[in-house]
Design a protein around this motif. Structure first.
Motif, PDB file in Angstrom:
ATOM      1  N   ARG A 181       0.831  -1.200   0.000  1.00 16.74           N
ATOM      2  CA  ARG A 181       0.000   0.000   0.000  1.00 16.74           C
ATOM      3  C   ARG A 181       0.868   1.253   0.000  1.00 16.74           C
ATOM      4  N   GLN A 239      -2.790  -0.115  -6.200  1.00 13.25           N
ATOM      5  CA  GLN A 239      -3.036   0.334  -4.826  1.00 13.25           C
ATOM      6  C   GLN A 239      -4.497   0.710  -4.648  1.00 13.25           C
ATOM      7  N   TRP A 240      -5.085   1.341  -5.636  1.00 16.82           N
ATOM      8  CA  TRP A 240      -6.491   1.727  -5.573  1.00 16.82           C
ATOM      9  C   TRP A 240      -7.384   0.486  -5.537  1.00 16.82           C
ATOM     10  N   SER A 260      -7.123  -1.269  -2.194  1.00 15.62           N
ATOM     11  CA  SER A 260      -7.837  -0.565  -1.122  1.00 15.62           C
ATOM     12  C   SER A 260      -9.343  -0.749  -1.246  1.00 15.62           C
ATOM     13  N   LYS A 296      -9.383  -2.827   3.356  1.00 19.79           N
ATOM     14  CA  LYS A 296      -8.958  -1.513   3.848  1.00 19.79           C
ATOM     15  C   LYS A 296      -7.579  -1.509   4.484  1.00 19.79           C
ATOM     16  N   SER A 317      -3.485  -3.053   4.857  1.00 14.53           N
ATOM     17  CA  SER A 317      -2.415  -3.681   4.084  1.00 14.53           C
ATOM     18  C   SER A 317      -2.049  -5.028   4.699  1.00 14.53           C
TER      19      SER A 317
END
Length: 125
Positions: free
Chosen positions: A52, A82-83, A86, A90, A92
């Protein structure tokens, strides 16, 4: 496998390997001529999703592969992965592993010492 043991082991090399393998797999399936670029993009994507930290992942792979002509695609791959990661979860992998290790230590500590340990910051008077 490394992450599921909750041991203090390396996640860096396995994630880079899986990313490189994913990139090579896509080049073979879709017959993409630039195999080295897709391997680097796979490495950046998996590392960024795991850590992340897209900027760190991008710089690490850029320095390891010395592919300065692929700066922009690597940046995009790091940000997109990364998006997406996520959106899926939520926290890492490092946060997940930290929480599991803390749960294990609390469980083992309660067997030895039934009084829970609480950490309080010192207050200045």
């Amino acid at each position: 496998l490394v992450a599921t043991t909750f041991a203090a082991a390396g996640n860096f090399v396995p994630s880079m390997t899986l990313g490189g393998l994913a990139g090579a797999f896509f080049t073979q399936i879709f017959h993409i001529p630039n195999e080295a670029l897709l391997i680097a993009l796979g490495m950046v994507s998996v590392l960024s999703a795991m850590m992340r930290a897209p900027f760190t992942a991008f710089i690490l792979v850029l320095e390891m592969t010395d592919r300065h002509a692929a700066i922009f695609p690597m940046m995009i791959a790091a940000l997109v992965s990364q998006w997406i990661s996520s959106l899926l979860d939520k926290e890492s992998l490092y946060s997940f592993t930290e929480e599991k290790l803390l749960q294990r230590f609390r469980r083992e500590d309660s067997k030895v010492n039934p009084v829970p340990i609480e950490f309080r910051p010192e207050t200045s008077s």
